[in-house]
Design a protein around this motif. Structure first.
Motif, PDB file in Angstrom:
ATOM      1  N   ARG A 187       0.728  -1.266  -0.070  1.00  0.00           N
ATOM      2  CA  ARG A 187      -0.126   0.008   0.007  1.00  0.00           C
ATOM      3  C   ARG A 187       0.643   1.179   0.076  1.00  0.00           C
ATOM      4  NH1 ARG A 187      -4.620  -2.395   4.299  1.00  0.00           N
ATOM      5  NH2 ARG A 187      -4.922  -4.236   3.005  1.00  0.00           N
ATOM      6  N   MET A 188       2.257   1.274  -0.370  1.00  0.00           N
ATOM      7  CA  MET A 188       3.067   2.326  -0.410  1.00  0.00           C
ATOM      8  C   MET A 188       2.797   3.306  -1.226  1.00  0.00           C
ATOM      9  SD  MET A 188       4.628  -1.019  -0.281  1.00  0.00           S
ATOM     10  CE  MET A 188       5.761  -1.030  -1.722  1.00  0.00           C
ATOM     11  N   ALA A 189       2.420   2.947  -2.449  1.00  0.00           N
ATOM     12  CA  ALA A 189       1.771   3.941  -3.543  1.00  0.00           C
ATOM     13  C   ALA A 189       0.484   4.385  -3.193  1.00  0.00           C
ATOM     14  CB  ALA A 189       1.828   3.290  -5.009  1.00  0.00           C
ATOM     15  N   ALA A 190      -0.451   3.703  -2.822  1.00  0.00           N
ATOM     16  CA  ALA A 190      -1.924   4.349  -2.402  1.00  0.00           C
ATOM     17  C   ALA A 190      -1.514   5.203  -1.318  1.00  0.00           C
ATOM     18  CB  ALA A 190      -2.571   3.087  -1.923  1.00  0.00           C
ATOM     19  N   ALA A 191      -0.695   5.079  -0.352  1.00  0.00           N
ATOM     20  CA  ALA A 191      -0.672   6.055   1.037  1.00  0.00           C
ATOM     21  C   ALA A 191      -0.053   7.167   0.281  1.00  0.00           C
ATOM     22  CB  ALA A 191       0.316   5.516   2.017  1.00  0.00           C
ATOM     23  N   TYR A 192       1.079   7.097  -0.563  1.00  0.00           N
ATOM     24  CA  TYR A 192       1.855   8.365  -1.021  1.00  0.00           C
ATOM     25  C   TYR A 192       0.735   9.121  -2.140  1.00  0.00           C
ATOM     26  CZ  TYR A 192       4.768  11.051  -4.321  1.00  0.00           C
ATOM     27  OH  TYR A 192       5.006  12.090  -4.961  1.00  0.00           O
ATOM     28  N   SER A 193       0.022   8.262  -2.670  1.00  0.00           N
ATOM     29  CA  SER A 193      -0.719   9.007  -3.638  1.00  0.00           C
ATOM     30  C   SER A 193      -1.938   9.905  -2.932  1.00  0.00           C
ATOM     31  CB  SER A 193      -1.298   8.285  -4.902  1.00  0.00           C
ATOM     32  OG  SER A 193      -0.287   7.726  -5.608  1.00  0.00           O
ATOM     33  N   ALA A 194      -2.530   9.254  -1.919  1.00  0.00           N
ATOM     34  CA  ALA A 194      -3.625   9.916  -1.240  1.00  0.00           C
ATOM     35  C   ALA A 194      -3.118  11.148  -0.736  1.00  0.00           C
ATOM     36  CB  ALA A 194      -4.138   8.971  -0.084  1.00  0.00           C
ATOM     37  N   ALA A 195      -1.948  11.256  -0.220  1.00  0.00           N
ATOM     38  CA  ALA A 195      -1.408  12.406   0.346  1.00  0.00           C
ATOM     39  C   ALA A 195      -1.105  13.488  -0.893  1.00  0.00           C
ATOM     40  CB  ALA A 195      -0.021  12.210   1.070  1.00  0.00           C
ATOM     41  N   VAL A 196      -0.898  13.123  -1.756  1.00  0.00           N
ATOM     42  CA  VAL A 196      -0.531  14.055  -3.155  1.00  0.00           C
ATOM     43  C   VAL A 196      -1.891  14.758  -3.350  1.00  0.00           C
ATOM     44  CG1 VAL A 196       0.094  14.131  -5.468  1.00  0.00           C
ATOM     45  CG2 VAL A 196       1.502  13.184  -3.937  1.00  0.00           C
ATOM     46  N   MET A 197      -2.857  13.669  -3.544  1.00  0.00           N
ATOM     47  CA  MET A 197      -4.204  14.350  -3.973  1.00  0.00           C
ATOM     48  C   MET A 197      -4.714  15.354  -2.740  1.00  0.00           C
ATOM     49  SD  MET A 197      -6.162  10.647  -4.969  1.00  0.00           S
ATOM     50  CE  MET A 197      -5.581   9.553  -6.474  1.00  0.00           C
ATOM     51  N   ALA A 198      -4.529  14.944  -1.384  1.00  0.00           N
ATOM     52  CA  ALA A 198      -5.091  15.746  -0.455  1.00  0.00           C
ATOM     53  C   ALA A 198      -4.284  17.086  -0.559  1.00  0.00           C
ATOM     54  CB  ALA A 198      -4.742  15.207   1.047  1.00  0.00           C
ATOM     55  N   ARG A 199      -3.100  17.095  -0.570  1.00  0.00           N
ATOM     56  CA  ARG A 199      -2.169  18.366  -0.697  1.00  0.00           C
ATOM     57  C   ARG A 199      -2.801  19.125  -1.683  1.00  0.00           C
ATOM     58  NH1 ARG A 199       2.497  18.860   1.778  1.00  0.00           N
ATOM     59  NH2 ARG A 199       3.412  19.671  -0.208  1.00  0.00           N
ATOM     60  N   GLY A 200      -2.887  18.609  -2.765  1.00  0.00           N
ATOM     61  CA  GLY A 200      -3.061  19.351  -4.110  1.00  0.00           C
ATOM     62  C   GLY A 200      -4.686  19.948  -4.539  1.00  0.00           C
ATOM     63  N   ARG A 201      -5.569  19.676  -3.322  1.00  0.00           N
ATOM     64  CA  ARG A 201      -7.011  19.839  -3.509  1.00  0.00           C
ATOM     65  C   ARG A 201      -7.349  21.314  -3.604  1.00  0.00           C
ATOM     66  NH1 ARG A 201     -11.365  17.225  -1.360  1.00  0.00           N
ATOM     67  NH2 ARG A 201     -13.054  18.667  -0.817  1.00  0.00           N
ATOM     68  N   ARG A 202      -8.008  21.491  -4.596  1.00  0.00           N
ATOM     69  CA  ARG A 202      -8.146  22.905  -5.131  1.00  0.00           C
ATOM     70  C   ARG A 202      -9.683  23.495  -4.361  1.00  0.00           C
ATOM     71  NH1 ARG A 202      -7.343  19.929  -9.409  1.00  0.00           N
ATOM     72  NH2 ARG A 202      -9.337  19.820  -9.867  1.00  0.00           N
ATOM     73  N   GLY A 203     -10.428  22.587  -4.021  1.00  0.00           N
ATOM     74  CA  GLY A 203     -11.813  23.166  -3.309  1.00  0.00           C
ATOM     75  C   GLY A 203     -11.469  23.323  -1.903  1.00  0.00           C
ATOM     76  N   GLU A 204     -12.658  23.893  -1.297  1.00  0.00           N
ATOM     77  CA  GLU A 204     -12.462  23.869   0.198  1.00  0.00           C
ATOM     78  C   GLU A 204     -12.468  22.841   0.933  1.00  0.00           C
ATOM     79  OE1 GLU A 204     -15.876  26.403   1.006  1.00  0.00           O
ATOM     80  OE2 GLU A 204     -15.347  28.007  -0.323  1.00  0.00           O
ATOM     81  N   GLY A 205     -12.140  22.902   2.313  1.00  0.00           N
ATOM     82  CA  GLY A 205     -11.971  21.654   3.146  1.00  0.00           C
ATOM     83  C   GLY A 205     -10.918  20.803   2.801  1.00  0.00           C
ATOM     84  N   ASP A 206     -10.771  19.961   3.957  1.00  0.00           N
ATOM     85  CA  ASP A 206      -9.659  18.908   4.172  1.00  0.00           C
ATOM     86  C   ASP A 206     -10.112  17.636   3.448  1.00  0.00           C
ATOM     87  OD1 ASP A 206      -8.548  20.925   5.475  1.00  0.00           O
ATOM     88  OD2 ASP A 206      -9.191  20.037   7.435  1.00  0.00           O
ATOM     89  N   THR A 207      -9.040  16.774   3.346  1.00  0.00           N
ATOM     90  CA  THR A 207      -9.446  15.319   2.514  1.00  0.00           C
ATOM     91  C   THR A 207      -9.310  14.298   4.207  1.00  0.00           C
ATOM     92  OG1 THR A 207      -8.484  16.122   0.683  1.00  0.00           O
ATOM     93  CG2 THR A 207      -8.864  13.702   0.953  1.00  0.00           C
ATOM     94  N   ASP A 208     -10.442  13.676   4.344  1.00  0.00           N
ATOM     95  CA  ASP A 208     -10.455  12.719   5.176  1.00  0.00           C
ATOM     96  C   ASP A 208      -9.834  11.437   4.512  1.00  0.00           C
ATOM     97  OD1 ASP A 208     -11.944  13.455   7.588  1.00  0.00           O
ATOM     98  OD2 ASP A 208     -13.334  14.377   5.983  1.00  0.00           O
TER      99      ASP A 208
END
Length: 288
Positions: A216-237
């Protein structure tokens, strides 16, 4: 993020809460054989309208209730672990919910996001065919990973030396979609994965219990990348399961960050990750 919900959607959300409670309650009753109690509860469920003009969301909830109440199949996570995610879905639905892995709990996850978009990513082609054949209503994709579990330590030690993997160079969709230079970036995913912003992410796959498995290495890394790059309001759970295992725990702490962990129970950790423009304390070569 504040959302304006229609009356039908509000009803779907309320129905979802009632139905998931029903799933666990009915399952417990059936396993303990307490039919008298089941009959005494039937008036409660009869007040939830499932047919004749009901929304697709309520229909899906009804299907999930029927499925789990009439089969020996039980979700892969514990009741307490499921509750940790359910509480967020109840607040955020309808939302965009990305789930790494197809499993015995897939119908439940889809039903707990009434009116939203729930998408599953599965790496095992045989399991993908089996689940999607028995549950054709699920929105799922077969995907491939570039990693192996026996490379986990090397990838974790070396990613900071790869410019394409570093935060800033790898934030949001641009840090994943065509980032072949970073071995942890999930490239080649279906188009819709890159085109949506995911409000909730569940990492419960791919396999991570033998050397040749993707881990699950790539899944954890990519989830972090997606969350950090979020353009809309709010955080990512973001949730990651099986943190009793070395790799899941190490990658969660490295990329999802202990300071963003807001909940934990059993083998499940819950992180709430802000977009990068709100993350003023991040160092140049680390995600935390």
């Amino acid at each position: 993020m504040l959302r304006v919900l229609s009356q039908k959607t509000l009803f779907a959300v309320v129905s979802g809460a009632a139905l998931i409670a029903g799933v666990f309650l009915v399952s417990s009753i059936l396993h303990t054989g307490d039919r008298g109690l089941f009959c005494s509860l039937s008036p409660v469920f009869s007040r939830i309208s499932f047919g004749g003009g009901g929304t697709d969301a309520t229909g899906q909830l009804a299907e999930a209730l029927l499925y789990y109440a009439t089969t020996s199949v039980v979700p892969q996570q514990s009741r307490a672990e499921i509750r940790l995610t359910f509480d967020v879905l109840r607040r955020r639905a309808p939302c965009n919910f990305l789930v790494f892995g197809l499993g015995r709990d897939s119908r439940m996850w889809a039903a707990l996001n009434p009116g939203g978009t729930t998408v599953f990513l599965e790496e095992d082609p045989e399991w993908y065919e089996l689940v999607t054949k028995s549950s054709p209503m699920l929105r799922a994709h077969h995907v491939k990973y570039r990693t192996r579990l026996d490379e986990a330590d090397k990838l974790l030690r070396g990613y900071r030396a790869v410019t394409a993997c570093r935060p800033g160079a790898a934030d949001g969709i641009a840090g994943l979609r065509k980032n072949d230079d970073c071995p942890l970036a999930l490239v080649g995913l279906p188009r819709e994965i890159y085109e949506r912003e995911w409000d909730v992410v569940m990492i419960d796959a791919p396999k991570g219990y033998f050397a040749a498995a993707p881990g699950r290495m790539a899944a954890a890394y990519s989830a972090a990348v997606m969350a950090r790059g979020r353009r809309g309001e709010g955080d990512t759970d973001v949730y990651i399961h099986d943190v009793d295992r070395k790799v899941e725990k190490a990658y969660a702490l490295e990329f999802l960050c202990k300071k963003y962990r807001v909940g934990a129970t059993g083998r499940l950790w819950h992180f709430r990750i802000p977009p990068v423009n709100a993350n003023v304390t991040t160092a140049g070569d680390t995600f935390c």
